[in-house]
Design a protein around this motif. Structure first.
Motif: not given
Length: 597
Positions: A428-441, A443-457
């Protein structure tokens, strides 16, 4: 009288009519400036006393705030010692088999510069432990002491005493020590059973006294400290107060709200500043006699009058000089305005002269630039609107996922499933860290895929492994760019509308690859699927933005892709009954650095 006024007005009109523009401006400016300076000077002199009072009041407030910070740090240190003694020592000690003295002695040695003693008593007043002296005075009964009674009866469990002489222990060197006591009710453990007790921490009053002694307010101002009942804790003339030679208005001051107040005490008008010390109810009171505030008023008034007269003298000659430089720049500025009227917006306006003329020329130049920029603004307004729409869409977050996840974490902890809870919290922490992304809209595709992996976890744990997940991601897309949070809504849709009906044999496949200078992301499930008519209806609803329920996420993804990349890109859905559903995202092939720009 009317005839004289009429003749005077006629003479003034004749003067303005027959004089040059330089003379008119010079005389007019001089008269207005002189009258203005006289009016301003008189106003400033009349307002000086009020402004000076406000300045002194603000200064006193800042001084008392600093004293409050120092006292607060002093009292917090006392609380930290009490908390450490209770929660780290008493709570972890069984008095039937262990002693508190050695552990408390270590804590006392660390803070011995400020701490006088630390003692623990049972609920009936029997001494359990005491550092550094353990010989109690036989003439003192702890249960009759105010700090003991307050600790036993005080619901808040913490009690600050006023300064007093602590004579609990028999030692000549401590009989005259002034202390501030912090007492609290504690639980003592005997063989696994608990009973009530009192923890007493005595801190030297000299440190508090030193904080207050170092402060002064003006020539004869001073501060003093009172408790919530108005009793004086510290006063610079405390001995005179005790002797009855001097009196203080402390019982009235304790009723004042925090801030500045004007009072008259014993025919003396004075400014009183009050600041409450947090969680103790004590009040710091600053007193400044009015005579101190007004001591230098006469000298400043004389100095102000001299400055005003000198300024008027300079203004008269400055106006005469400046008006000689006004006429020519005005004519030059007029010529520039005529060129602008002809439509020459690229004209360079740089007129010299007085500040007012230069300012006017710069204003006209700024107006011309604004006219040119308005055309550019019209072009950029649409882009700004698209950006605002994108931010509004991206801010749509489903809170139910967070609530359900937190509920699951709480349930796991309550059932001592700590590893699962840690996994969910980390994901959950890593998912929200990518969701925030320091305000950037973007992001890298690797981060988007990692976000999906954390969600699925998280969802795999919540749904007790009702489904499994496969990833087929081409490595070449990892460093490409994408708008964030587009995969998760698709996965969420697959879970809620497909995996809900599966019983251990559900499968979600996530793919990512490049095709024809485009990036394709797919989320496939083996759920019940949909008829072609329903697929077409869902896509139509998504495009028209009139979806409800989980379809809001698909609509959100579709609109954000269109707002960012344009009409050729978006969301596709393919489904077949009893075989499953594929949701496909199409975005342009862009490097991360290019995508951000």
């Amino acid at each position: 009288m009317k005839t004289r006024l009429k003749k005077l007005s006629q003479q003034i009109a004749r003067f303005y009519k027959n004089s040059s523009i330089q003379m008119v401006i010079s005389v007019s400016f001089t008269i207005v400036a002189v009258l203005g300076m006289i009016f301003i000077g008189l106003s400033l002199l009349s307002r000086f006393r009020v402004a000076n009072n406000d300045l002194i009041a603000q200064s006193n407030t800042r001084v008392l705030e600093q004293v409050n910070i120092n006292l607060d740090a002093y009292l917090k240190n006392l609380r930290r010692v009490s908390d450490s003694t209770y929660y780290r020592i008493i709570k972890n000690t069984d008095l039937k088999s262990e002693s508190l003295n050695e552990k408390i002695s270590l804590l006392y040695d660390t803070n011995r510069d400020n701490i006088v003693s630390i003692a623990v008593f049972t609920e009936n007043g029997r001494l359990v432990s005491s550092v550094p002296i353990s010989n109690m005075n036989n003439n003192i009964t702890p249960t009759n002491e105010g700090w003991f009674i307050s600790a036993i009866n005080k619901m808040e469990n913490l009690h600050f005493s006023t300064p007093h002489v602590q004579n609990l222990f028999y030692d000549p060197s401590y009989l005259s020590r002034w202390v501030v006591s912090l007492s609290r009710k504690v639980e003592l453990t005997y063989g696994g059973n608990t009973e009530g007790g009192v923890l007493l921490v005595d801190m030297s009053f000299s440190s508090m006294e030193q904080i207050c002694k170092e402060v002064s307010l003006g020539k004869s101002g001073y501060i003093y400290l009172v408790d919530r009942n108005g009793e004086i804790i510290y006063h610079p003339r405390q001995q005179l107060l005790y002797a009855g030679i001097l009196n203080e208005n402390n019982h009235a001051a304790v009723k004042y709200e925090d801030g500045n107040h004007v009072e008259t005490y014993k025919n003396q008008k004075r400014l009183v500043t009050v600041k409450t010390v947090g969680y103790t109810g004590w009040k710091i009171v600053g007193v400044t006699p009015t005579e101190d505030i007004l001591a230098d008023t006469l000298q400043i008034r004389i100095y102000g009058i001299i400055i005003i007269l000198f300024t008027i003298f300079l203004l008269v000659f400055a106006n005469i000089f400046l008006t000689s430089r006004i006429v020519d720049p005005i004519k030059e500025l007029e010529n520039c305005v005529k060129e602008i009227e002809k439509g020459k917006l690229d004209i360079d306006i740089d007129v010299s002269g007085s500040y007012e003329i230069q300012h006017l020329s710069h204003s006209i130049y700024s107006m011309v630039n604004t006219m040119r920029q308005l055309m550019d603004d019209i072009v950029t307004q649409h882009e700004m609107k698209r950006k605002d729409d994108l931010e509004a869409l991206q801010s749509q977050i489903n809170p139910h996922f967070l609530y359900n996840t937190l509920d699951s974490i709480v349930w796991m902890i309550e059932n001592e499933r700590y590893e699962g809870a840690i996994t969910m919290v980390t994901a959950l922490a890593r998912l929200f860290r990518i969701s925030l992304s320091k305000g950037d809209h973007i992001i890298k595709l690797s981060d988007e895929i990692a976000h999906a992996q954390y969600y699925l976890t998280i969802q795999s744990i919540r749904y007790k492994n009702r489904f499994s997940v496969e990833y087929d991601i081409s490595p070449e897309i990892n460093e490409l760019s994408i708008i964030k949070l587009v995969l998760q809504p698709l996965i969420e849709n697959a879970i809620y509308h497909a995996m809900e009906f599966m019983d251990g044999d559900g499968m979600i496949t996530i793919r990512g690859y490049c095709q024809d200078n485009e990036v394709i992301l797919e989320v496939e499930d083996n759920g019940p699927g949909m008829a072609q008519e329903k697929v077409e209806s869902l896509l139509l609803d998504v495009m028209k933005s009139n979806t409800k329920g989980a379809g809001i996420g698909l609509c959100n993804v579709y609109q954000r892709i269109r707002l960012t990349y344009g009409a050729p890109y978006g969301l596709e859905i393919q489904s077949e009954e009893d075989k499953g559903t594929v949701m496909r995202i199409r975005i342009p092939y862009r490097k991360y650095e290019d995508g951000k720009s």
